[in-house]
Write a protein that holds these residues in place. Sequence first.
Motif, PDB file in Angstrom:
ATOM      1  N   ALA A  42       3.478  31.244 -42.668  1.00 37.04           N
ATOM      2  CA  ALA A  42       4.906  31.156 -42.359  1.00 37.04           C
ATOM      3  C   ALA A  42       5.432  32.515 -41.924  1.00 37.04           C
ATOM      4  CB  ALA A  42       5.686  30.647 -43.576  1.00 37.04           C
ATOM      5  N   ILE A  43       6.206  32.538 -40.844  1.00 37.03           N
ATOM      6  CA  ILE A  43       6.710  33.784 -40.259  1.00 37.03           C
ATOM      7  C   ILE A  43       8.213  33.668 -40.052  1.00 37.03           C
ATOM      8  CG2 ILE A  43       6.570  35.333 -38.257  1.00 37.03           C
ATOM      9  CD1 ILE A  43       3.695  34.077 -37.844  1.00 37.03           C
ATOM     10  N   ASP A  44       8.949  34.671 -40.518  1.00 37.43           N
ATOM     11  CA  ASP A  44      10.395  34.694 -40.336  1.00 37.43           C
ATOM     12  C   ASP A  44      10.856  36.140 -40.493  1.00 37.43           C
ATOM     13  OD1 ASP A  44      12.592  32.203 -40.394  1.00 37.43           O
ATOM     14  OD2 ASP A  44      13.428  34.132 -41.038  1.00 37.43           O
ATOM     15  N   VAL A  45      12.165  36.376 -40.267  1.00 40.11           N
ATOM     16  CA  VAL A  45      12.738  37.708 -40.451  1.00 40.11           C
ATOM     17  C   VAL A  45      13.539  37.795 -41.741  1.00 40.11           C
ATOM     18  CG1 VAL A  45      12.797  38.195 -37.985  1.00 40.11           C
ATOM     19  CG2 VAL A  45      14.781  37.114 -39.062  1.00 40.11           C
ATOM     20  N   ASP A  46      13.586  36.702 -42.493  1.00 41.20           N
ATOM     21  CA  ASP A  46      14.395  36.621 -43.704  1.00 41.20           C
ATOM     22  C   ASP A  46      13.485  36.322 -44.890  1.00 41.20           C
ATOM     23  OD1 ASP A  46      16.113  35.850 -45.805  1.00 41.20           O
ATOM     24  OD2 ASP A  46      17.608  35.048 -44.429  1.00 41.20           O
TER      25      ASP A  46
END
Length: 361
Positions: free
Chosen positions: A209-213
């Motif tokens: 899983a990849i996100d900025v948050d």
Amino acid sequence: MAQEVRGVIAPGKDEPVRVETIVIPDPGPGEAVVRVQACGVCHTDLHYKQGGINDDFPFLLGHEAAGVVESVGENVDEVAPGDFVILNWRAVCGQCRACLRGRPQYCFDTHNAEQKMTLTDGTELSPALGIGAFAEKTLVAAGQCTKVDAQAPATVAGLLGCGVMAGIGAAINTGQVGRGDSVAVIGCGGVGDAAVAGARLAGAAKIIAIDVDDRKLETAKSMGATHTFNSRDDDPVEAVRALTGGFGADVVIEAVGRPETYKQAFYARDLAGTVVLVGVPTPDMKLELPLLDVFGRGGALKSSWYGDCLPSRDFPMLIDLYLQGRLDLAAFVTETVELDQVEHAFERMHEGDVLRSVVVL
């Protein structure tokens, strides 16, 4: 006889939503009136309010809904009064070239109710995605109603009407994730987290899983992600390759809908791997890729519309998995609110404070 109910409308571009009295006509041929029990607050509703879909104001918002069929018109055999149903925005026609080839999930002529719901002064309303379920009752095409097991709470069942189905379907239907596959999901909002859950259901060995948050990454872990990366800190392409022997993931699901994240998805997949775009871009966005790279990497570049779902097939199956304890739909519900709290729910959504607010009626 027409009925008057309360419903949430968006009166004009970027204007605050408000609760108004809505007139619901008796169902005509092929139509049904549904007493709405719960409806999720989806980004698409916010896009309607902001004028990002079209300018057919006023809109009757809400589309991620479940409820009970109250009445049906002539020539309806899909559902009957008393049925517990999830609403969908793709009532298939059964006659177009996709339907006739046995691929109704790609129907080219989906439809909604013919009659219009109105305000009390006769102003016609445009129902969001042909549903309009931030209301005590709504009028839809009978084919937009899918009967499911009534043991499931409406607060979770309705989520399959849009975002959760889009994400799960992106993994299972479009990406065709298989046992032992490696999967990367870029963007961990409601749709991305549902893609994580779908990959887990399909038996993926690694789910990245990849996100900025970081808050969203923690939620993705609870949905089944085996690894998480904040792309503010790490190059997502290199991070995915490092976890997959330097090759890239078998399936990369882009749940953001931006050119830069799509490029990350493209280069984070293995040779002959699959990229699935389920994030919704805006009309002005452009994508530029070296054509030689497209040719040289092989595989598939797919778009997933509503998770390529067929509601009559997928909704009952996923509700059964929920009732068996194999799909935690309740994990997507952050809070429940009332009709007059929809504007507040939009604010919380914009700030990233919720996975899903659900209006309970």
